[in-house]
Design a protein around this motif. Sequence first.
Motif, PDB file in Angstrom:
ATOM      1  N   GLY A 114       0.793  -1.236   0.000  1.00  0.00           N
ATOM      2  CA  GLY A 114       0.000   0.000   0.000  1.00  0.00           C
ATOM      3  C   GLY A 114       0.815   1.269   0.000  1.00  0.00           C
ATOM      4  N   GLY A 115       2.120   1.161  -0.210  1.00  0.00           N
ATOM      5  CA  GLY A 115       2.968   2.354  -0.206  1.00  0.00           C
ATOM      6  C   GLY A 115       3.755   2.571  -1.485  1.00  0.00           C
ATOM      7  N   GLY A 116       3.472   1.777  -2.491  1.00  0.00           N
ATOM      8  CA  GLY A 116       4.174   1.958  -3.765  1.00  0.00           C
ATOM      9  C   GLY A 116       5.565   1.336  -3.810  1.00  0.00           C
ATOM     10  N   ILE A 117       5.892   0.502  -2.826  1.00  0.00           N
ATOM     11  CA  ILE A 117       7.240  -0.078  -2.760  1.00  0.00           C
ATOM     12  C   ILE A 117       7.476  -1.057  -3.907  1.00  0.00           C
ATOM     13  CG2 ILE A 117       8.694  -1.670  -1.419  1.00  0.00           C
ATOM     14  CD1 ILE A 117       7.637  -0.294   1.106  1.00  0.00           C
ATOM     15  N   ALA A 118       6.491  -1.912  -4.197  1.00  0.00           N
ATOM     16  CA  ALA A 118       6.674  -2.900  -5.272  1.00  0.00           C
ATOM     17  C   ALA A 118       6.883  -2.192  -6.606  1.00  0.00           C
ATOM     18  CB  ALA A 118       5.467  -3.841  -5.333  1.00  0.00           C
ATOM     19  N   THR A 119       6.076  -1.181  -6.862  1.00  0.00           N
ATOM     20  CA  THR A 119       6.185  -0.461  -8.133  1.00  0.00           C
ATOM     21  C   THR A 119       7.517   0.282  -8.230  1.00  0.00           C
ATOM     22  OG1 THR A 119       3.784  -0.252  -8.313  1.00  0.00           O
ATOM     23  CG2 THR A 119       5.098   1.312  -9.567  1.00  0.00           C
ATOM     24  N   GLU A 120       7.919   0.933  -7.142  1.00  0.00           N
ATOM     25  CA  GLU A 120       9.200   1.670  -7.151  1.00  0.00           C
ATOM     26  C   GLU A 120      10.377   0.727  -7.387  1.00  0.00           C
ATOM     27  OE1 GLU A 120       9.552   4.647  -4.045  1.00  0.00           O
ATOM     28  OE2 GLU A 120      11.708   4.296  -3.851  1.00  0.00           O
ATOM     29  N   ALA A 121      10.369  -0.407  -6.717  1.00  0.00           N
ATOM     30  CA  ALA A 121      11.466  -1.373  -6.873  1.00  0.00           C
ATOM     31  C   ALA A 121      11.438  -1.997  -8.265  1.00  0.00           C
ATOM     32  CB  ALA A 121      11.348  -2.462  -5.801  1.00  0.00           C
ATOM     33  N   ALA A 122      10.247  -2.331  -8.747  1.00  0.00           N
ATOM     34  CA  ALA A 122      10.139  -2.986 -10.057  1.00  0.00           C
ATOM     35  C   ALA A 122      10.534  -2.041 -11.184  1.00  0.00           C
ATOM     36  CB  ALA A 122       8.722  -3.518 -10.267  1.00  0.00           C
ATOM     37  N   ALA A 123      10.279  -0.760 -11.006  1.00  0.00           N
ATOM     38  CA  ALA A 123      10.704   0.213 -12.023  1.00  0.00           C
ATOM     39  C   ALA A 123      12.232   0.245 -12.101  1.00  0.00           C
ATOM     40  CB  ALA A 123      10.140   1.592 -11.701  1.00  0.00           C
TER      41      ALA A 123
END
Length: 191
Positions: A114-123
Amino acid sequence: VTGEPQLRTERLLLRRWREADLEPFAALNADPEVMEHFPALLSVEQSAALVARIERCFDERGYGLWAVEVRAEDADGAGGAFAGFVGLEPVMDERLAFAPAVELGWRLAQPFWGGGIATEAAAAATAFAFDALALTELVSYTAVSNVRSQLVMQRLGMRRDPAEDFLHPGIAPGDPLAPHVLYRIAAHARR
Ligand SMILES: CC(C)(COP(=O)(O)OP(=O)(O)OC[C@H]1O[C@@H](n2cnc3c(N)ncnc32)[C@H](O)[C@@H]1OP(=O)(O)O)[C@@H](O)C(=O)NCCC(=O)NCCS
């Protein structure tokens, strides 16, 4: 260099695995909510074996599923928190129509959702795949029921072609977890 490759983002450190990650990793692999869209939970031994496989992949291929650490605010950066993994995994299973390929994958402990961590890391992993590894395409796939994971794929700019939906060959065809979606992103199409 030992510890390479390592990626840094605004909030995160994507690094090689450490002994201290094993316990929190086993805990998230034993959490029924984290593993809701997988056929089974992992035991402590299975979880450690997975880390060993991931580390071997880094050694052999120069990429893998990084341990994701939420960087501490303090100046020396000590005491970051292990959140889970995000990164790259070879897809070699010839029963999969899109193999061989390189997959983007992610699994985080619930407090880190819920904090955008997966998206930030995957980018960051995507940029590494296209810039440092010169890969031309990445795929990602998940059970149809795993909407959260599909939202990460969409936030990354990945595209699904429903014609490529498939039944996972490792799961019984009648199992609700068998239907999967496939997403792709090409190096030239990233945003
Ligand atoms: C799949 C998984 C990694 C997604 O985690 P996530 O935190 O939902 O994904 P993101 O990092 O993209 O974060 C998006 C959420 O953070 C919010 N968010 C806050 N700050 C954000 C930011 N800077 N950027 C993006 N999103 C942000 C979004 O609004 C969204 O919240 P919502 O879920 O309330 O709508 C996680 O649910 C998980 O580990 N699941 C279990 C394992 C699994 O199924 N893995 C995939 C198997 S294929």
